[in-house]
Design a protein around this motif. Structure first.
Motif, short mmCIF file in Angstrom:
data_model
loop_
_atom_site.label_atom_id
_atom_site.label_comp_id
_atom_site.label_asym_id
_atom_site.label_seq_id
_atom_site.Cartn_x
_atom_site.Cartn_y
_atom_site.Cartn_z
N CYS A 1 19.56 11.10 41.73
CA CYS A 1 20.93 11.49 42.06
C CYS A 1 21.77 10.30 42.48
O CYS A 1 21.28 9.36 43.10
CB CYS A 1 20.93 12.52 43.19
N VAL A 2 23.04 10.39 42.16
CA VAL A 2 24.00 9.37 42.56
C VAL A 2 24.14 9.40 44.08
O VAL A 2 24.17 10.47 44.69
CB VAL A 2 25.37 9.66 41.90
N THR B 1 26.00 17.87 40.89
CA THR B 1 26.00 16.48 41.31
C THR B 1 25.83 15.64 40.04
O THR B 1 25.86 16.17 38.94
CB THR B 1 24.92 16.19 42.37
N LEU B 2 25.67 14.34 40.20
CA LEU B 2 25.42 13.46 39.06
C LEU B 2 24.06 12.82 39.21
O LEU B 2 23.63 12.53 40.33
CB LEU B 2 26.48 12.35 38.98
N GLN B 3 23.40 12.59 38.09
CA GLN B 3 22.12 11.90 38.11
C GLN B 3 22.07 10.87 37.00
O GLN B 3 22.78 10.97 36.01
CB GLN B 3 20.96 12.88 37.97
N ASP B 4 21.20 9.87 37.22
CA ASP B 4 20.90 8.91 36.15
C ASP B 4 19.39 8.80 36.09
O ASP B 4 18.67 9.62 36.67
CB ASP B 4 21.60 7.57 36.39
N TRP C 1 33.76 12.00 37.23
CA TRP C 1 33.32 10.88 38.06
C TRP C 1 32.47 9.90 37.25
O TRP C 1 32.32 8.74 37.64
CB TRP C 1 32.53 11.42 39.25
N ALA C 2 31.90 10.35 36.15
CA ALA C 2 30.95 9.55 35.37
C ALA C 2 31.66 8.52 34.48
O ALA C 2 31.62 8.60 33.27
CB ALA C 2 30.05 10.46 34.55
N LEU D 1 26.52 7.77 47.23
CA LEU D 1 27.72 7.04 47.62
C LEU D 1 27.52 6.55 49.04
O LEU D 1 26.98 7.26 49.87
CB LEU D 1 28.95 7.95 47.56
N TRP E 1 29.40 4.42 36.86
CA TRP E 1 28.66 5.68 36.80
C TRP E 1 28.58 6.24 35.38
O TRP E 1 28.17 7.38 35.20
CB TRP E 1 29.33 6.72 37.71
N CYS F 1 25.66 8.26 34.03
CA CYS F 1 25.24 9.44 34.78
C CYS F 1 25.58 10.72 34.02
O CYS F 1 26.53 10.77 33.26
CB CYS F 1 25.94 9.47 36.14
#
Length: 124
Positions: A40-41, A33-36, A63-64, A43, A68, A71
């Motif tokens: 977690c991101v 997944t993506l995180q910042d 996706w980043a 949607l 984003w 991320c």
């Protein structure tokens, strides 16, 4: 499954990307997944909140961009995802956006649906 380029994979239908993600997660024992800095991101569709999941770091990193861009891809070991994430997402009423790409959110499913496709079936 033969090795395809990321461009070929992202061009597949949402259902085919779902199948691909399931096979890759089984093979590699991790999901991405993506995180910042905030976590977690997330949607949001018209009706539901989703956490996007990808089969690889490379797919998640695509996706980043734009909003984003800060991320980072986050690897989640499969056993951790099955033990903690599935029930946690269900408790929070979150769905999984399976392998979204830039112009297509992908298949959106409950976490237990993805879990059922990933976990080996046990006979009783």
């Amino acid at each position: 499954m033969s090795k395809k380029t990321l461009a070929q994979i992202t061009a597949m239908t949402p259902e085919a990307r779902y199948d691909y993600l399931v096979e890759e997660v089984k093979a590699n024992q991790e999901i991405w997944t993506l995180q910042d800095v905030d976590g977690c991101v997330m949607l949001t569709t018209e009706d539901e909140d989703c956490i996007p999941m990808w089969p690889s770091e490379e797919a998640a990193a695509q996706w980043a961009v734009d909003e984003w861009k800060d991320c980072e891809p986050l690897s989640i070991p499969l056993d951790e995802w099955l033990e903690r994430w599935v029930t946690g997402m269900e408790d929070d009423e979150l769905l999984v956006a399976v392998f979204p790409v830039q112009d297509d959110l992908g298949v959106v499913v409950p976490p237990w649906d993805l879990e059922g496709r990933i976990k080996p079936k046990t006979r009783h």
